[in-house]
Design an enzyme around this catalytic site. Structure first.
Site, PDB file in Angstrom:
ATOM      1  N   GLY A  75     -37.847 -14.922   5.375  1.00  0.00           N
ATOM      2  CA  GLY A  75     -38.846 -15.765   5.592  1.00  0.00           C
ATOM      3  C   GLY A  75     -39.702 -16.060   4.439  1.00  0.00           C
TER       4      GLY A  75
ATOM      5  N   CYS B 106     -40.435 -19.219  -0.154  1.00  0.00           N
ATOM      6  CA  CYS B 106     -39.400 -19.512  -1.012  1.00  0.00           C
ATOM      7  C   CYS B 106     -37.984 -19.826  -0.348  1.00  0.00           C
ATOM      8  CB  CYS B 106     -39.533 -18.628  -2.263  1.00  0.00           C
ATOM      9  SG  CYS B 106     -40.972 -18.816  -2.935  1.00  0.00           S
TER      10      CYS B 106
ATOM     11  N   GLU C 279      -3.499  -6.502  -4.760  1.00  0.00           N
ATOM     12  CA  GLU C 279      -2.028  -6.771  -5.260  1.00  0.00           C
ATOM     13  C   GLU C 279      -2.032  -7.278  -6.379  1.00  0.00           C
ATOM     14  OE1 GLU C 279       0.087  -9.206  -2.124  1.00  0.00           O
ATOM     15  OE2 GLU C 279      -0.475  -7.753  -0.636  1.00  0.00           O
TER      16      GLU C 279
ATOM     17  N   ASN D 179     -17.693 -20.790  -5.063  1.00  0.00           N
ATOM     18  CA  ASN D 179     -17.048 -21.903  -5.082  1.00  0.00           C
ATOM     19  C   ASN D 179     -18.111 -23.032  -4.520  1.00  0.00           C
ATOM     20  OD1 ASN D 179     -14.817 -20.914  -6.293  1.00  0.00           O
ATOM     21  ND2 ASN D 179     -13.962 -20.522  -4.325  1.00  0.00           N
TER      22      ASN D 179
ATOM     23  N   VAL E  62       0.754  -1.080   0.024  1.00  0.00           N
ATOM     24  CA  VAL E  62      -0.035  -0.025   0.084  1.00  0.00           C
ATOM     25  C   VAL E  62       0.905   1.338  -0.118  1.00  0.00           C
ATOM     26  CG1 VAL E  62      -1.599   1.242   1.321  1.00  0.00           C
ATOM     27  CG2 VAL E  62      -1.837  -1.091   1.221  1.00  0.00           C
TER      28      VAL E  62
ATOM     29  N   TYR F 279     -31.583  -6.761  -1.211  1.00  0.00           N
ATOM     30  CA  TYR F 279     -31.246  -7.818  -0.134  1.00  0.00           C
ATOM     31  C   TYR F 279     -30.040  -7.226   0.590  1.00  0.00           C
ATOM     32  CZ  TYR F 279     -34.581 -10.339  -2.548  1.00  0.00           C
ATOM     33  OH  TYR F 279     -35.920 -10.927  -3.310  1.00  0.00           O
TER      34      TYR F 279
ATOM     35  N   THR G  61      -0.838  -4.649   9.681  1.00  0.00           N
ATOM     36  CA  THR G  61      -1.797  -5.027  10.565  1.00  0.00           C
ATOM     37  C   THR G  61      -2.289  -6.811  10.525  1.00  0.00           C
ATOM     38  OG1 THR G  61      -3.557  -4.035   9.419  1.00  0.00           O
ATOM     39  CG2 THR G  61      -2.842  -2.897  11.113  1.00  0.00           C
TER      40      THR G  61
ATOM     41  N   PHE H 196     -34.958  -7.005   9.093  1.00  0.00           N
ATOM     42  CA  PHE H 196     -35.355  -8.206   9.930  1.00  0.00           C
ATOM     43  C   PHE H 196     -34.973  -9.684   9.119  1.00  0.00           C
ATOM     44  CE2 PHE H 196     -38.600 -10.763  12.561  1.00  0.00           C
ATOM     45  CZ  PHE H 196     -37.803 -10.856  13.359  1.00  0.00           C
TER      46      PHE H 196
ATOM     47  N   HIS I  73     -16.320  -9.681   0.038  1.00  0.00           N
ATOM     48  CA  HIS I  73     -15.577 -10.220  -1.287  1.00  0.00           C
ATOM     49  C   HIS I  73     -15.486 -11.829  -1.032  1.00  0.00           C
ATOM     50  CE1 HIS I  73     -13.866  -5.736  -2.012  1.00  0.00           C
ATOM     51  NE2 HIS I  73     -15.251  -6.169  -2.479  1.00  0.00           N
TER      52      HIS I  73
HETATM   53  N1  NAD Z   1      -1.637  -5.378   0.568  1.00  0.00           N
HETATM   54  C1  NAD Z   1      -2.962  -5.132  -0.002  1.00  0.00           C
HETATM   55  O1  NAD Z   1      -3.191  -5.326  -1.111  1.00  0.00           O
HETATM   56  C2  NAD Z   1      -3.923  -4.092   0.808  1.00  0.00           C
HETATM   57  C3  NAD Z   1      -4.844  -3.512   0.363  1.00  0.00           C
HETATM   58  C4  NAD Z   1      -5.706  -2.739   1.152  1.00  0.00           C
HETATM   59  C5  NAD Z   1      -5.270  -2.534   2.536  1.00  0.00           C
HETATM   60  N2  NAD Z   1      -4.184  -3.356   3.095  1.00  0.00           N
HETATM   61  C6  NAD Z   1      -3.942  -2.973   4.441  1.00  0.00           C
HETATM   62  O2  NAD Z   1      -2.952  -1.839   4.309  1.00  0.00           O
HETATM   63  C7  NAD Z   1      -1.888  -2.106   5.449  1.00  0.00           C
HETATM   64  C8  NAD Z   1      -0.678  -2.301   4.809  1.00  0.00           C
HETATM   65  O3  NAD Z   1      -0.566  -3.562   4.110  1.00  0.00           O
HETATM   66  P1  NAD Z   1       0.733  -4.173   3.163  1.00  0.00           P
HETATM   67  O4  NAD Z   1       0.173  -5.018   2.489  1.00  0.00           O
HETATM   68  O5  NAD Z   1       1.367  -2.621   2.543  1.00  0.00           O
HETATM   69  O6  NAD Z   1       1.729  -4.126   4.390  1.00  0.00           O
HETATM   70  P2  NAD Z   1       3.305  -4.833   4.189  1.00  0.00           P
HETATM   71  O7  NAD Z   1       3.319  -5.782   5.372  1.00  0.00           O
HETATM   72  O8  NAD Z   1       3.494  -5.237   2.864  1.00  0.00           O
HETATM   73  O9  NAD Z   1       4.018  -3.645   4.681  1.00  0.00           O
HETATM   74  C9  NAD Z   1       3.889  -2.871   5.948  1.00  0.00           C
HETATM   75  C10 NAD Z   1       5.348  -2.104   5.906  1.00  0.00           C
HETATM   76  O10 NAD Z   1       5.189  -1.260   7.373  1.00  0.00           O
HETATM   77  C11 NAD Z   1       6.546  -1.239   7.702  1.00  0.00           C
HETATM   78  N3  NAD Z   1       6.513  -0.913   9.281  1.00  0.00           N
HETATM   79  C12 NAD Z   1       6.050  -1.611  10.283  1.00  0.00           C
HETATM   80  N4  NAD Z   1       6.546  -0.730  11.493  1.00  0.00           N
HETATM   81  C13 NAD Z   1       6.632   0.603  11.122  1.00  0.00           C
HETATM   82  C14 NAD Z   1       6.932   1.616  11.832  1.00  0.00           C
HETATM   83  N5  NAD Z   1       6.985   1.878  12.797  1.00  0.00           N
HETATM   84  N6  NAD Z   1       7.270   2.765  10.646  1.00  0.00           N
HETATM   85  C15 NAD Z   1       7.413   2.648   9.458  1.00  0.00           C
HETATM   86  N7  NAD Z   1       7.137   1.486   8.781  1.00  0.00           N
HETATM   87  C16 NAD Z   1       6.870   0.599   9.415  1.00  0.00           C
HETATM   88  C17 NAD Z   1       7.018  -2.519   7.475  1.00  0.00           C
HETATM   89  O11 NAD Z   1       8.360  -2.568   7.771  1.00  0.00           O
HETATM   90  C18 NAD Z   1       6.496  -2.913   6.133  1.00  0.00           C
HETATM   91  O12 NAD Z   1       7.439  -2.434   5.330  1.00  0.00           O
HETATM   92  C19 NAD Z   1      -2.455  -3.475   6.161  1.00  0.00           C
HETATM   93  O13 NAD Z   1      -3.307  -2.892   7.220  1.00  0.00           O
HETATM   94  C20 NAD Z   1      -3.333  -4.001   5.094  1.00  0.00           C
HETATM   95  O14 NAD Z   1      -4.320  -4.910   5.920  1.00  0.00           O
HETATM   96  C21 NAD Z   1      -3.402  -3.904   2.121  1.00  0.00           C
END
Ligand code: NAD
Length: 438
Positions: free
Chosen positions: A265, A268, A161, A225, A11, A257, A86, A262, A217
């Site tokens: 029911g 169908c 991604e 599936n 991200v 939907y 996270t 509520f 999703h």
């Molecule tokens: N990957 C996706 O497609 C996607 C899409 C939407 C939302 N998200 C959400 O976005 C967030 C990030 O996802 P991601 O896939 O980019 O994560 P990632 O694990 O690829 O990257 C996270 C980065 O944060 C860095 N980091 C950790 N602690 C830090 C700090 N204190 N200061 C600075 N950098 C620090 C890590 O070193 C790492 O490079 C997550 O909460 C994820 O759920 C991800």
């Protein structure tokens, strides 16, 4: 704009490259030196279509810099995007340790920062995290007050991604979760040009929307599936089936939907779901998700029952009995289940439903109601005002302006109204109104 981005994973790195491409000066911050070195050298830390060229170009433009130093990044920017990971903890909870540590160090940096700063949380975080956890931490470590000296907001990220640059440029929508105008304006300045709707909402709703979208999703994929496994066992082409299912934009791929209300029911949905599950069982096909639907639906009925019982009141008025507004079909109506339960508990019950006239009920419909609520005739009244007058709690399962008007006109101060259909009466009934889910 001068922007700092914390966390340079999928991200953060894609956001950094796209924001720099769009002319902003961007400072990337990560605790992983290898990622910083790659970006400083014009290389991408993530494998994504188009990122090699984009990162090379934006770094060459001079608009990108990187650092491990939170304080310096905060001092040199007016807005920060927080994109740290996270992940799941072992027990399934969200591991927010990176986020919490970062909030402390951003807070400490803000202590000495002249001027306002906007912090945009983009990581997926469980609802309530920004307001209940991150804002207090930022205030504690900065010694400053959020909403005056700095602002927090939440903007969920929807990129996927593999197609992340394309998704960045064409998101399904932009959601600005904020409690003040300044962060809303900042988000509009950054993302308002994107070719999608821009929606403003509360921080908590924005946090929840992200989970809701991801869970939806996951649900869609699982449904397709499960359907495919059953189709395979039945020698039906699952692609032909799902292609046609997706062509219905009226009831299937549509907002139909998807309004909280509520339980379902009627004659169908429950019976056809049961037949599907039986079919699957006969062919040893596991359908765990569809197999859980009826139990989930029953929990919704139980939730309504619990809400009524929790009032401690004993005279219940039901507005509506059939399974939905505009029909007299009582078969498998969840409102009939409610009525049956209230009578079983010895509560006094009166019912109003203009569509249900006992003298006109026939066949399976009549048999159903006679089996579940045998003395229904003595409970049904044709005057909504009388039902309201006789009740301490009103359970409203019928929609429409006449119902809303009657409630506003007749409901007393001492009554509780449990609204199962989201009538527009919440404001008029104030303290007496309860929605099913809030
Ligand atoms: N990957 C996706 O497609 C996607 C899409 C939407 C939302 N998200 C959400 O976005 C967030 C990030 O996802 P991601 O896939 O980019 O994560 P990632 O694990 O690829 O990257 C996270 C980065 O944060 C860095 N980091 C950790 N602690 C830090 C700090 N204190 N200061 C600075 N950098 C620090 C890590 O070193 C790492 O490079 C997550 O909460 C994820 O759920 C991800």
């Amino acid at each position: 704009m001068d922007i700092s981005i914390f966390g340079l994973g999928y991200v953060g790195a894609v956001s950094l490259a796209c924001l720099a491409r769009d002319g902003h000066r961007v400072i990337g911050v990560d605790i992983d030196q290898a990622k910083l070195d790659l970006i400083a050298a014009g290389k991408t830390p993530v494998v994504e279509e188009g990122m090699v060229e984009l990162m090379r170009d934006v770094v060459a433009s001079g608009r990108v810099s990187v650092t491990r130093d939170t304080r310096s990044a905060i001092m040199r920017s007016g807005l920060s995007l927080v994109c740290v990971g996270t992940p799941s903890a072992a027990n399934g909870s969200q591991d927010q340790s990176a986020m919490l540590r970062l909030a402390e160090s951003i807070g400490s940096a803000l202590r000495d920062k002249p001027g306002a700063h906007v912090i945009v949380f983009r990581s997926t975080i469980v609802p309530g995290t920004v307001e209940d956890t991150l804002r207090p931490l930022l205030e504690k470590y900065s010694g400053r007050q959020e909403g005056i000296e700095f602002h927090v907001c939440f903007q969920p990220e929807f990129l996927r991604e593999g197609t992340s640059i394309r998704d960045y440029d064409r998101p399904p929508f932009t959601i600005a979760g904020a409690n003040a105008q300044a962060p809303r304006d900042a988000l509009r300045a950054l993302f308002g040009h994107l070719p999608c709707e821009f929606h403003e909402t509360s921080i908590r709703a924005a946090e929840m929307v992200k989970y809701c979208c991801n869970n939806f999703h996951a649900l869609k994929i699982t449904f397709a599936n499960e359907t495919a496994r059953l189709c395979e066992a039945l020698n039906v082409d699952p692609f032909a089936v799902m292609d046609l299912v997706c062509k219905d934009r009226q009831l299937n791929i549509s907002p139909a939907y998807l309004k909280p209300g509520f339980a379902f029911g009627g004659s169908c949905l429950p019976k056809d779901l049961r037949a599907t599950l039986h079919l699957a069982k006969m062919r040893d096909v596991e359908l765990p998700m569809q197999g859980a639907i009826l139990a989930s639906n029953r929990s919704h009925v139980d939730h309504a029952i619990a809400k009524v019982i929790a009032t401690g009141k004993r005279r219940i008025g039901m507005i509506g009995l059939s399974f939905k507004t505009g029909t007299d079909d009582l078969r498998e109506s969840p409102l009939v289940l409610l009525a049956e339960h209230f009578l079983g508990k010895g509560l006094a019950l009166s019912i109003y439903d203009p569509e249900v006239q006992l003298s006109k009920l026939l066949g399976a419909n009549l048999r159903f109601i006679e089996r579940h609520v045998p003395h229904i005739g003595s409970l049904i009244q044709d005057d909504i005002a009388a039902v309201i007058a006789q009740s301490d709690v009103l359970v409203v399962g019928l929609d429409g302006a006449p119902i809303a008007d009657a409630l506003v006109e007749h409901v007393r101060e001492d009554q509780v109204v449990l609204d199962l259909v989201n009538l527009p009466v919440r404001a008029s009934l104030r303290g007496r109104y309860q929605g099913l889910c809030w």
